[in-house]
Motif scaffolding. Structure first.
Motif, mmCIF file in Angstrom:
data_model
loop_
_atom_site.group_PDB
_atom_site.id
_atom_site.type_symbol
_atom_site.label_atom_id
_atom_site.label_comp_id
_atom_site.label_asym_id
_atom_site.label_seq_id
_atom_site.Cartn_x
_atom_site.Cartn_y
_atom_site.Cartn_z
ATOM 1 N N ALA A 198 0.828 -1.202 0.000
ATOM 2 C CA ALA A 198 0.000 0.000 0.000
ATOM 3 C C ALA A 198 0.865 1.256 0.000
ATOM 4 O O ALA A 198 0.603 2.206 -0.747
ATOM 5 C CB ALA A 198 -0.938 -0.007 1.201
ATOM 6 N N ALA A 254 2.425 1.910 -3.380
ATOM 7 C CA ALA A 254 1.457 2.497 -4.308
ATOM 8 C C ALA A 254 1.265 3.985 -4.021
ATOM 9 O O ALA A 254 1.191 4.793 -4.952
ATOM 10 C CB ALA A 254 0.124 1.761 -4.217
ATOM 11 N N LEU A 255 1.227 4.377 -2.749
ATOM 12 C CA LEU A 255 1.099 5.794 -2.408
ATOM 13 C C LEU A 255 2.325 6.584 -2.842
ATOM 14 O O LEU A 255 2.203 7.688 -3.366
ATOM 15 C CB LEU A 255 0.905 5.977 -0.898
ATOM 16 C CG LEU A 255 -0.475 5.711 -0.341
ATOM 17 C CD1 LEU A 255 -0.469 5.915 1.171
ATOM 18 C CD2 LEU A 255 -1.515 6.593 -0.990
ATOM 19 N N LYS A 277 -5.036 10.796 -0.402
ATOM 20 C CA LYS A 277 -4.849 9.593 -1.217
ATOM 21 C C LYS A 277 -5.014 8.391 -0.307
ATOM 22 O O LYS A 277 -4.473 8.366 0.799
ATOM 23 C CB LYS A 277 -3.462 9.572 -1.854
ATOM 24 C CG LYS A 277 -3.241 10.694 -2.841
ATOM 25 C CD LYS A 277 -1.883 10.630 -3.484
ATOM 26 C CE LYS A 277 -0.830 10.750 -2.423
ATOM 27 N NZ LYS A 277 0.481 11.087 -2.867
ATOM 28 N N VAL A 323 -5.118 3.946 -0.319
ATOM 29 C CA VAL A 323 -4.888 2.678 -1.006
ATOM 30 C C VAL A 323 -5.314 1.577 -0.051
ATOM 31 O O VAL A 323 -4.877 1.540 1.097
ATOM 32 C CB VAL A 323 -3.402 2.480 -1.385
ATOM 33 C CG1 VAL A 323 -3.176 1.094 -1.957
ATOM 34 C CG2 VAL A 323 -2.948 3.540 -2.363
ATOM 35 N N GLN A 352 -5.502 -2.253 -4.628
ATOM 36 C CA GLN A 352 -4.237 -1.530 -4.725
ATOM 37 C C GLN A 352 -4.320 -0.282 -5.587
ATOM 38 O O GLN A 352 -3.303 0.345 -5.872
ATOM 39 C CB GLN A 352 -3.098 -2.426 -5.226
ATOM 40 C CG GLN A 352 -2.782 -3.568 -4.295
ATOM 41 C CD GLN A 352 -1.548 -4.330 -4.721
ATOM 42 O OE1 GLN A 352 -0.571 -3.734 -5.150
ATOM 43 N NE2 GLN A 352 -1.579 -5.640 -4.597
ATOM 44 N N SER A 353 -5.511 0.124 -6.014
ATOM 45 C CA SER A 353 -5.622 1.360 -6.779
ATOM 46 C C SER A 353 -5.618 2.540 -5.808
ATOM 47 O O SER A 353 -6.070 2.440 -4.668
ATOM 48 C CB SER A 353 -6.887 1.359 -7.635
ATOM 49 O OG SER A 353 -8.035 1.274 -6.827
ATOM 50 N N VAL A 354 -5.077 3.661 -6.285
ATOM 51 C CA VAL A 354 -5.005 4.864 -5.471
ATOM 52 C C VAL A 354 -6.273 5.682 -5.706
ATOM 53 O O VAL A 354 -6.582 6.048 -6.832
ATOM 54 C CB VAL A 354 -3.755 5.701 -5.817
ATOM 55 C CG1 VAL A 354 -3.723 6.978 -4.989
ATOM 56 C CG2 VAL A 354 -2.485 4.894 -5.609
#
Length: 162
Positions: A61, A64-65, A100, A102, A128-130
């Protein structure tokens, strides 16, 4: 220290603190004392298995951020989805920020704000998408992220000034 180096250092400290907090649980009896005898549990329900799984999910996570960097980070964190996020960030009135989120795991989480109108309530899929949301600071705001029924995993968040 460059901005990128400082960001990596902060992310590393956040991961280390999260792992420490997740690992500091008490015995399964919940009495604050160490268990006297080891118990036999299936790997899927053991604290050790959950801790290493949570650590891996938190790292995913936060990676991803970090890839979605948009401005100067103000606050961030990571929690088990079942614990949720309940924060009152220190933001300056009149400024615009980007939140943001995740979620990594399965299911979804629900984002909400108080007072209403600070941001838009949204569903955050645990894929896992932001998920990005602009928020305007006025008076004190409260941000909540709660697991949808049957969801499990971790959720990481970051507020950037833009």
């Amino acid at each position: 220290m460059t901005h990128a180096t400082a960001r990596r250092w902060i992310a590393g400290c956040t991961v280390a603190a999260s792992v420490f907090l997740l690992a500091s649980c008490t015995s399964e009896a919940g009495d604050g004392k160490a268990a006297k005898e080891p118990t036999t549990r299936s790997p899927s329900s053991s604290r050790a298995a959950d801790g290493s799984s949570d650590k891996r999910l938190i790292e995913q996570a936060q990676t991803a951020l970090a890839a979605a960097q948009t401005g100067r980070m103000v606050e961030s964190g990571a929690e088990r989805l079942t614990d949720g996020i309940h924060t009152e960030p220190s933001l300056h009135a009149g400024k615009t920020y980007e939140l943001k989120l995740v979620c990594v795991g399965h299911g979804a989480a629900q984002l909400s704000f108080k007072p209403t109108g600070t941001g838009t309530p949204a569903k955050v899929p645990c894929d896992q998408s932001v998920v990005r949301q602009r928020i305007s600071a006025g008076k004190q705001i409260h941000i909540d992220v709660d697991a949808s029924h049957g969801s499990n995993g971790v959720v990481a968040w970051e507020i950037d000034s833009i």
